[in-house]
Design a protein around this motif. Structure first.
Motif, PDB file in Angstrom:
ATOM      1  N   LEU A  72       0.829  -1.201   0.000  1.00  0.00           N
ATOM      2  CA  LEU A  72       0.000   0.000   0.000  1.00  0.00           C
ATOM      3  C   LEU A  72       0.864   1.252   0.000  1.00  0.00           C
ATOM      4  CD1 LEU A  72      -2.775  -1.124   2.502  1.00  0.00           C
ATOM      5  CD2 LEU A  72      -3.091  -0.656   0.062  1.00  0.00           C
ATOM      6  N   GLU A  73       1.957   1.209   0.750  1.00  0.00           N
ATOM      7  CA  GLU A  73       2.885   2.337   0.758  1.00  0.00           C
ATOM      8  C   GLU A  73       3.541   2.506  -0.614  1.00  0.00           C
ATOM      9  OE1 GLU A  73       6.346   4.010   3.695  1.00  0.00           O
ATOM     10  OE2 GLU A  73       6.517   1.921   3.033  1.00  0.00           O
ATOM     11  N   GLU A  74       3.936   1.394  -1.226  1.00  0.00           N
ATOM     12  CA  GLU A  74       4.568   1.463  -2.549  1.00  0.00           C
ATOM     13  C   GLU A  74       3.632   2.071  -3.585  1.00  0.00           C
ATOM     14  OE1 GLU A  74       7.432  -2.503  -2.043  1.00  0.00           O
ATOM     15  OE2 GLU A  74       5.610  -2.575  -3.265  1.00  0.00           O
ATOM     16  N   LEU A  75       2.320   1.880  -3.401  1.00  0.00           N
ATOM     17  CA  LEU A  75       1.342   2.397  -4.354  1.00  0.00           C
ATOM     18  C   LEU A  75       0.962   3.851  -4.072  1.00  0.00           C
ATOM     19  CD1 LEU A  75      -0.945  -0.759  -4.640  1.00  0.00           C
ATOM     20  CD2 LEU A  75       0.644   0.105  -6.364  1.00  0.00           C
ATOM     21  N   GLY A  76       1.590   4.445  -3.056  1.00  0.00           N
ATOM     22  CA  GLY A  76       1.394   5.870  -2.816  1.00  0.00           C
ATOM     23  C   GLY A  76       0.487   6.219  -1.662  1.00  0.00           C
ATOM     24  N   ALA A  77      -0.112   5.228  -1.011  1.00  0.00           N
ATOM     25  CA  ALA A  77      -0.972   5.512   0.147  1.00  0.00           C
ATOM     26  C   ALA A  77      -0.109   5.932   1.343  1.00  0.00           C
ATOM     27  CB  ALA A  77      -1.815   4.293   0.491  1.00  0.00           C
ATOM     28  N   LYS A  78      -0.713   6.698   2.243  1.00  0.00           N
ATOM     29  CA  LYS A  78      -0.008   7.189   3.428  1.00  0.00           C
ATOM     30  C   LYS A  78      -0.570   6.535   4.687  1.00  0.00           C
ATOM     31  CE  LYS A  78       2.313  10.108   0.891  1.00  0.00           C
ATOM     32  NZ  LYS A  78       3.743   9.844   0.576  1.00  0.00           N
ATOM     33  N   ARG A  79       0.334   6.149   5.582  1.00  0.00           N
ATOM     34  CA  ARG A  79      -0.116   5.533   6.836  1.00  0.00           C
ATOM     35  C   ARG A  79      -0.782   6.569   7.727  1.00  0.00           C
ATOM     36  NH1 ARG A  79       4.737   3.217   6.048  1.00  0.00           N
ATOM     37  NH2 ARG A  79       4.751   0.955   5.676  1.00  0.00           N
ATOM     38  N   LEU A  80      -1.974   6.256   8.192  1.00  0.00           N
ATOM     39  CA  LEU A  80      -2.576   7.122   9.199  1.00  0.00           C
ATOM     40  C   LEU A  80      -2.211   6.633  10.600  1.00  0.00           C
ATOM     41  CD1 LEU A  80      -5.378   5.776  10.651  1.00  0.00           C
ATOM     42  CD2 LEU A  80      -6.269   6.167   8.385  1.00  0.00           C
ATOM     43  N   PHE A  81      -1.776   5.358  10.696  1.00  0.00           N
ATOM     44  CA  PHE A  81      -1.262   4.817  11.955  1.00  0.00           C
ATOM     45  C   PHE A  81      -0.402   3.601  11.620  1.00  0.00           C
ATOM     46  CE2 PHE A  81      -1.435   2.605  16.082  1.00  0.00           C
ATOM     47  CZ  PHE A  81      -1.151   3.675  16.927  1.00  0.00           C
ATOM     48  N   ASP A  82       0.706   3.443  12.342  1.00  0.00           N
ATOM     49  CA  ASP A  82       1.645   2.359  12.041  1.00  0.00           C
ATOM     50  C   ASP A  82       1.012   0.986  12.204  1.00  0.00           C
ATOM     51  OD1 ASP A  82       3.660   4.101  11.458  1.00  0.00           O
ATOM     52  OD2 ASP A  82       4.629   3.985  13.426  1.00  0.00           O
ATOM     53  N   ARG A  83       1.473   0.052  11.383  1.00  0.00           N
ATOM     54  CA  ARG A  83       1.012  -1.342  11.467  1.00  0.00           C
ATOM     55  C   ARG A  83       1.316  -1.917  12.844  1.00  0.00           C
ATOM     56  NH1 ARG A  83       4.700  -3.717   8.693  1.00  0.00           N
ATOM     57  NH2 ARG A  83       5.579  -4.979  10.371  1.00  0.00           N
TER      58      ARG A  83
END
Length: 615
Positions: free
Chosen positions: A182-193
């Motif tokens: 998801l990060e590679e596709l450009g999404a931003k974390r709203l909270f860490d895994r």
């Protein structure tokens, strides 16, 4: 942890009230309260230049007479195999709705992958299956995300909760895969895994609390004290009284051995009384049991470590205290080893051999050592530990609940639930070993005593909604349990669809579990066909997959007529061999190539006609 006036900003009266309240809260209530306080803090932080605007924001979130504040929509995706993910998702969905956050929930196989680019805030809850594989209902989405067809996800915010078992090498791998991709596709974390072990309740609640805090920051809400009280009361009413964190102590009504004299197996049929619990279930669901360690094993560990059984130890982050002996019986896992545990233990001993075992070049030796050993072995081989017991137990994880496929229909057995449990006993490294829960049920669970239980829903293993749909049920040993529930339910409902059972075990005479019931259902037509395989009754071992191949033509005809296929049992061997047999039958009887047969089977899975409950 107890608050005091000296270690907190509260006065004496406030401190006393808080200390009385906190121990009574569930994890769900603590998470809700954390989100509420975050929202209140965000409201107080609004600019004060326009009091009317601030008042409108407060009313928008809290007043029943106005519209809720505009928020980004949350999409909740669940990849679950045994139902743990579904259980966590229930709490997440309920909490978000109570916070007036719009949420859409999907099982991953019900979500259209191409819709990902339209998502605003994405929450992913997923387990990991086998050796790092996605659960069945997550396969399609996992494959899509890692393909060239995956869209760019700029503007999407996400967070991942991973469920796993740290005793496996690829711990929480599916969650890590989703998080990275998801990060590679450009999404931003709203909270860490957050990666959860089998005792996932506390970290899952902390993840939800963190996610909720971030979501609330963008909607600036305030709730009046009266509304807060009503919400808390509503939460208490709507939430089941009994759950994984608050199990129901169910009285044992029956506990009998299903195997005949001379069998080298012991399979217990256990009937439990659910009256007064308000617990409900459907055929296909599982029942969780919170087990205890064998007191004799605990005594042996305490002796090997040289500990005082009466020493007081803390059992959780709230600082609850138990004696060491009670804590090792009821709270902490002592019967299995994992690499993370050994890494922590290595810091508590001067034994250089344990540190040597952890070197990268010793990875195969470490795996060999872990297999079949427990904390007693580790203590005898690499102790003594250089810290007291109260510090050592801090590296141990909680005893994980055990899930068992339910073997009864609630319509046929009101206020009861039945289980089929095989007692696990084996020798390893010079000692007799036993399954924690299975042998507790076999040896230390008499009628009249009780077991702490909860219901684990499994929407991925359900009877077809259309009662005319044919069903093919494949199971070996205790894997036959859910099919007893299925046939009880079909008998009660008068379902007209055909049913076919493939059952396997070792010996016909001693191991034909529930034989009289299958024969009765065959006679009455509830069960249409039955094929059995008893592997030790002939020179050449015969298993259920061999019976399937023998009946391949008829089996394929059932598939073409719309039958659902169910598989329950061991994943690495039985389920794997059954899958191979199905592919072979489809390829041969459908006159297809292997690739076409694989596509046929994948289509059955996507239509929820190929359902597995494997472990």
């Amino acid at each position: 942890m107890q608050l005091h006036v000296k270690n907190s900003p509260f006065n004496e009266e406030q401190t006393e009230l808080i200390n009385r309240l906190i121990p009574t809260l569930t994890d769900h209530q603590k998470a809700w309260l954390t989100g509420y306080l975050s929202a209140a803090q965000a409201t107080q932080a609004l600019p004060s230049a326009d009091p009317a605007e601030k008042s409108q924001v407060q009313q928008g979130a809290g007043s029943q007479g106005t519209s809720p504040a505009v928020t980004r929509e949350v999409t909740l995706l669940i990849g679950s195999h045994t139902g743990n993910g579904e259980s966590v998702a229930n709490d997440v969905e309920e909490t978000l709705k109570k916070e007036q956050i719009k949420v859409s929930r999907f099982s991953m196989d019900e979500f259209k992958p191409k819709s990902l680019s339209k998502v605003e805030d994405l929450l992913v809850i997923t387990s990991t299956h086998g050796d790092g594989d996605p659960p069945d209902n997550a396969l399609e989405l996992h494959e899509f995300l890692h393909s060239k067809r995956a869209p760019k996800l700029e503007g999407v915010r996400f967070s991942v909760l991973s469920l796993g078992d740290s005793s496996y090498e690829f711990f929480c791998q599916t969650g890590k895969d989703f998080d990275q991709r998801l990060e590679e596709l450009g999404a931003k974390r709203l909270f860490d895994r957050v990666d959860c072990d089998l005792d996932f309740e506390e970290p899952a609640a902390q993840w939800l609390s963190g996610v909720l805090g971030v979501l609330n920051e963008s909607k600036a809400a305030d709730v009046s004290a009266q509304e807060t009280s009503e919400a808390a009361e509503s939460s208490s009413v709507n939430q089941p009284a009994y759950s994984r964190t608050n199990p129901f102590h169910a009285e044992i009504l029956e506990n009998i051995n299903l195997n005949g004299r001379g069998s080298n197996k012991e399979t217990r049929h256990i009937e439990l009384d659910l009256e007064g619990s308000n617990l409900s279930y459907q055929p296909g669901d599982s029942l969780g049991i919170i087990p205890e360690n064998d007191p004799a094993l605990v005594d042996q560990l305490i002796e090997a470590a040289g500990w005082d059984p009466d020493e007081s130890v803390s059992i959780n982050k709230d600082g609850d205290i138990r004696s060491l002996h009670e804590a090792l019986i009821k709270v902490f896992e002592i019967t299995s080893l994992s690499k993370p545990l050994i890494e922590k233990a290595a810091a508590l001993t001067g034994n250089e051999g344990l540190k040597e075992l952890l070197k990268p070049e010793q990875s195969e030796k470490l795996k060999t050592y872990i297999y079949g050993r427990d904390l007693i072995d580790l203590t005898e081989d690499y102790g003594p530990w250089e810290v007291p017991a109260k510090e050592f137990v801090g590296i141990l994880r909680k005893i994980p609940a055990r899930l068992y496929s339910i073997a009864s229909s609630p319509n046929a057995n009101p206020d009861e639930v039945h289980l089929t449990i095989g007692a696990l006993r084996y020798d390893s490294n010079g000692r007799n070993r036993t399954g924690v829960c299975s042998v507790q049920c076999a040896e230390r669970s008499e009628p009249g005593s009780s077991l702490p239980v909860f219901v684990q829903s499994n929407n991925n293993f359900r009877l077809p909604e259309n009662p005319d749909t044919p069903v093919i049920m494949i199971g070996a040993g205790t894997g036959v349990a859910p099919y007893r529930a299925f046939l009880e339910e079909r008998e009660e409902s008068g379902a007209s669809g055909k049913s076919w059972l493939f059952f396997g075990d070792q010996h016909f005479v001693t191991d034909f579990l529930y034989q009289t019931e299958w024969l009765k259902w065959l006679k009455e037509g509830v069960l249409t066909r039955m094929d059995v395989a008893f592997s030790r009754d002939s020179e050449e071992k015969v298993y259920v997959q061999h019976r399937m191949l023998e009946k391949g033509k008829e089996l394929f005809e059932w598939l073409e007529a719309g039958a659902n296929v169910y598989v329950c049992g061991d994943e690495k061997f039985m389920a794997k061999d059954v899958n191979a047999a199905l592919l072979s039958i489809i390829e041969r009887e459908g006159n297809l190539t292997l690739q076409e047969a694989e596509a046929y089977l994948a289509n059955l899975r996507s239509q929820k006609r190929y359902l597995r409950d494997v472990y």
